[in-house]
Design a protein around this motif. Structure first.
Motif, PDB file in Angstrom:
ATOM      1  N   ASP A  44       0.848  -1.195   0.000  1.00 26.59           N
ATOM      2  CA  ASP A  44       0.000   0.000   0.000  1.00 26.59           C
ATOM      3  C   ASP A  44       0.883   1.245   0.000  1.00 26.59           C
ATOM      4  O   ASP A  44       1.274   1.754   1.045  1.00 26.59           O
ATOM      5  CB  ASP A  44      -0.910  -0.014   1.227  1.00 26.59           C
ATOM      6  CG  ASP A  44      -1.826   1.192   1.278  1.00 26.59           C
ATOM      7  OD1 ASP A  44      -1.900   1.924   0.267  1.00 26.59           O
ATOM      8  OD2 ASP A  44      -2.470   1.410   2.318  1.00 26.59           O
ATOM      9  N   ASP A  78      -0.454  -0.293  -4.860  1.00 24.05           N
ATOM     10  CA  ASP A  78      -1.292   0.899  -5.014  1.00 24.05           C
ATOM     11  C   ASP A  78      -0.425   2.134  -4.796  1.00 24.05           C
ATOM     12  O   ASP A  78       0.351   2.199  -3.829  1.00 24.05           O
ATOM     13  CB  ASP A  78      -2.429   0.864  -3.987  1.00 24.05           C
ATOM     14  CG  ASP A  78      -3.509   1.887  -4.284  1.00 24.05           C
ATOM     15  OD1 ASP A  78      -3.605   2.347  -5.429  1.00 24.05           O
ATOM     16  OD2 ASP A  78      -4.277   2.217  -3.351  1.00 24.05           O
ATOM     17  N   THR A  93      -3.879   1.259  -9.111  1.00 20.24           N
ATOM     18  CA  THR A  93      -3.592  -0.003  -8.431  1.00 20.24           C
ATOM     19  C   THR A  93      -3.261  -1.055  -9.477  1.00 20.24           C
ATOM     20  O   THR A  93      -4.005  -1.214 -10.456  1.00 20.24           O
ATOM     21  CB  THR A  93      -4.801  -0.479  -7.600  1.00 20.24           C
ATOM     22  OG1 THR A  93      -5.248   0.586  -6.760  1.00 20.24           O
ATOM     23  CG2 THR A  93      -4.428  -1.673  -6.741  1.00 20.24           C
ATOM     24  N   GLU A 127      -8.377   1.586  -9.710  1.00 26.14           N
ATOM     25  CA  GLU A 127      -8.072   2.030  -8.346  1.00 26.14           C
ATOM     26  C   GLU A 127      -8.838   1.164  -7.354  1.00 26.14           C
ATOM     27  O   GLU A 127     -10.057   1.022  -7.451  1.00 26.14           O
ATOM     28  CB  GLU A 127      -8.452   3.492  -8.143  1.00 26.14           C
ATOM     29  CG  GLU A 127      -8.321   3.997  -6.711  1.00 26.14           C
ATOM     30  CD  GLU A 127      -6.887   3.999  -6.211  1.00 26.14           C
ATOM     31  OE1 GLU A 127      -6.680   3.745  -5.008  1.00 26.14           O
ATOM     32  OE2 GLU A 127      -5.973   4.249  -7.021  1.00 26.14           O
ATOM     33  N   ASP A 177      -5.024   4.387   3.014  1.00 27.21           N
ATOM     34  CA  ASP A 177      -5.192   4.682   1.597  1.00 27.21           C
ATOM     35  C   ASP A 177      -5.660   6.132   1.446  1.00 27.21           C
ATOM     36  O   ASP A 177      -6.824   6.452   1.699  1.00 27.21           O
ATOM     37  CB  ASP A 177      -6.213   3.713   0.985  1.00 27.21           C
ATOM     38  CG  ASP A 177      -6.247   3.775  -0.526  1.00 27.21           C
ATOM     39  OD1 ASP A 177      -6.438   4.883  -1.064  1.00 27.21           O
ATOM     40  OD2 ASP A 177      -6.100   2.714  -1.172  1.00 27.21           O
TER      41      ASP A 177
END
Length: 544
Positions: A44, A78, A93, A127, A177
């Motif tokens: 991430d 991502d 992503t 995404e 995120d």
């Protein structure tokens, strides 16, 4: 630089994963799908760690282990706009199978891009919310459906917060995120998302996740866990190093050993670094021994209300925060984690020995840097942390630290650990009991430096009038405040702020509520601060 590596290698057996319904395979490009191990990296980088995520991806690609059939590495990656323009500055992503590159890492990805999970193998419009536990579950499901391996190692890569933070009274976790409104996977969410998916080892390349609370919640989702009880440097794990070490003997125990050894070599010059591997099959036993220890703590609360006004909880907090290894320093306010083994050893109770023995059986491999002290280093770390509480400063910068009633931890019951443990009950009692000088009816004399505060607590057992007078010395201008329950402005039930030197202060209230009242004395101004004030407490209310 010297460092310590503590290793206990256990005989390891792994149960085969139960069969479960799996989603249909995706039409991905032709690539190897059979190996001994599947390493799933939940990368991430959709936050301020984007550049570090690219670096770690390059480290994965630099592992020569990718050239044989022992290990397949799959990466769900991502990114976000604004922290790195490398590799074409894409921001969505993507799904990859890692491919070895022998060139010097340059933040360019050469791995095989795949389609799956609704993601395409081309373009930059896809995404996913990495802070959604459903995304994590889908990643593992997709990998299980498309790859055939004997073992699975899942790595959660990103920021980690341990178990609690008091800014907004939210229970926190991992995988933040930014694109999805700073969503994250809460500590009570990753275990349900991963249960029954055949994961053998779970690793957190993130800060502060090496906790008993985390291990207990994951005990049914995997057999082993690797995590740091303290902060991790942004660079985190060195992927090419531990992958190649692991590849020499691809067993679960050597995976744990390789990660801990690699981390110790990588960060030997940073005194706060630590990493441990845990046998989650031993967590239930640790939990039972821990509950016995907490029961001993709770039994001692019967001594807290005492005629000598000895503030036993305050003395305990002073001992814990001053002598026990801790993983988050509370000097400026914030939460604190204690080393569980060091707690049992330095605050000994009848159950301490059994608890320490159980921890030794659970912590398979452990590294801690011996440099520094218990506040800024980890010389007495044993690898497993426990949440103690949140601290804040009362009148910063002049005030002192105070243990805060952390509602989410003590009342929320979030996760299996908090639902089943007595620890939150004990902390709740510890929070409710104030941590100031306990006095009764009568007089108290004390000098006070300029622009500083004194705090006292009194216990009202019966309702009635409560009268406070502050005899202010001629050379000073002091103020007087009264609170019920805690030192917050919303809890203030009386104040006296008469202007002028030598002007006395008085508060008289009808104490309709029993319990703890806190008194705050402020020396606002003065020319001879060595002169003492006299605080007088009386009234018809019952004052213990």
């Amino acid at each position: 630089m010297a460092r310590t590596l503590i290793l206990t290698l256990l005989a390891l057996t792994l149960a085969s994963c139960a069969a479960e319904p799996v989603p249909p395979k995706d039409n991905t490009p032709s690539h190897p799908t059979n190996a001994l191990w599947m390493v799933l990296v939940y990368l991430d980088g959709d936050n301020n760690l984007e550049a570090d995520a690219l670096k770690d991806f390059n480290e994965i690609e630099a592992a020569s282990a990718l050239t044989n059939t022992n290990i397949i590495v799959l990466v769900l990656f991502d990114r976000v706009y604004g922290y790195s323009i490398a590799d074409g500055d894409w921001t969505g992503t993507r799904l990859y199978q890692a491919v070895y590159q022998n060139d010097t890492p340059d933040n360019t990805i050469v791995s095989l891009r795949l389609s799956g999970m609704g993601l395409s193998a081309a373009g930059d419009s896809d995404e996913l919310n990495m802070g959604d536990p459903g995304t994590l579950a889908r990643f593992v499901d997709w990998a299980n459906a498309n790859y055939n391996t004997q073992y699975t190692f899942l790595v959660l890569w990103n920021h980690g917060d341990g178990w609690e933070w008091n800014t907004n009274l939210n229970t926190l976790g991992v995988a933040y995120d930014d694109t999805s409104g700073d969503d994250f996977i809460g500590n009570n969410q990753f275990a349900p998302a991963l249960a029954g998916k055949g994961i053998d080892v779970i690793g957190f390349d993130a800060c502060l996740m090496g906790m008993l609370e985390t291990a207990y919640d994951l005990k049914d989702a995997a057999d082993y866990m690797v995590a740091s009880a303290d902060l991790e440097p942004n660079g985190g794990w060195k992927y090419d190093d531990w992958l190649d070490r692991f590849d020499q003997n691809p067993t679960p125990s050597n995976l744990c050993y390789s990660l801990v050894m690699s981390y110790s070599n990588t960060w030997k010059d940073l005194q706060y670094t630590t990493l441990a591997a845990y046998d989650l099959r031993q967590v239930t036993n640790v939990f039972a021994k821990f509950e016995a220890y907490v029961s001993d703590l709770i039994a001692a609360t019967n001594l807290w209300i005492n005629p000598t006004h000895t503030n036993i909880p305050t003395a305990m907090i002073t001992t814990l925060t001053g002598t026990v290894e801790q993983y988050y320093y509370q000097a400026y306010g914030g939460y604190i984690h204690l080393d569980l083994y060091d707690l049992a050893q330095n605050y000994p109770l009848p159950s301490s020995t059994d608890l320490m023995s159980a921890i030794d059986s659970m912590v398979m491999a452990h590294y801690q840097n011996p440099l520094g002290d218990i506040f800024a280093g980890n010389p007495r770390s044993h690898g497993i942390a426990l949440y103690l509480g949140t601290f804040y400063q009362i009148r910063s910068p002049y005030g002192k630290l105070h243990l805060y009633d952390d509602l989410d931890y003590t009342y929320g019951g979030v996760g299996n650990f908090l639902s089943g443990s007595l620890w939150d009950d004990y902390l709740r009692a510890l929070y409710v009991f104030p941590h100031f000088m306990w006095i009764g009816a009568g007089t108290t004399n004390k000098s006070l430096a300029l622009h500083t505060y004194d705090y006292y607590q009194i216990l009202v057992t019966n309702t009635g009038t409560l009268s406070l007078t502050l005899d202010v010395p001629p050379s000073c201008d002091d103020s007087l405040f009264l609170y019920h329950g805690d030192i917050f402005s919303a809890n203030r039930v009386g104040s006296s702020e008469a202007i002028g030197y030598g002007v006395d202060e008085t508060i008289i209230i009808d104490a309709t509520n029993t319990g703890w009242y806190m008194i705050e004395v402020l020396r606002y101004a003065g020319t001879n601060v060595s002169e003492e004030y006299q605080l007088n407490i009386s009234g018809s209310a019952g004052i213990y």
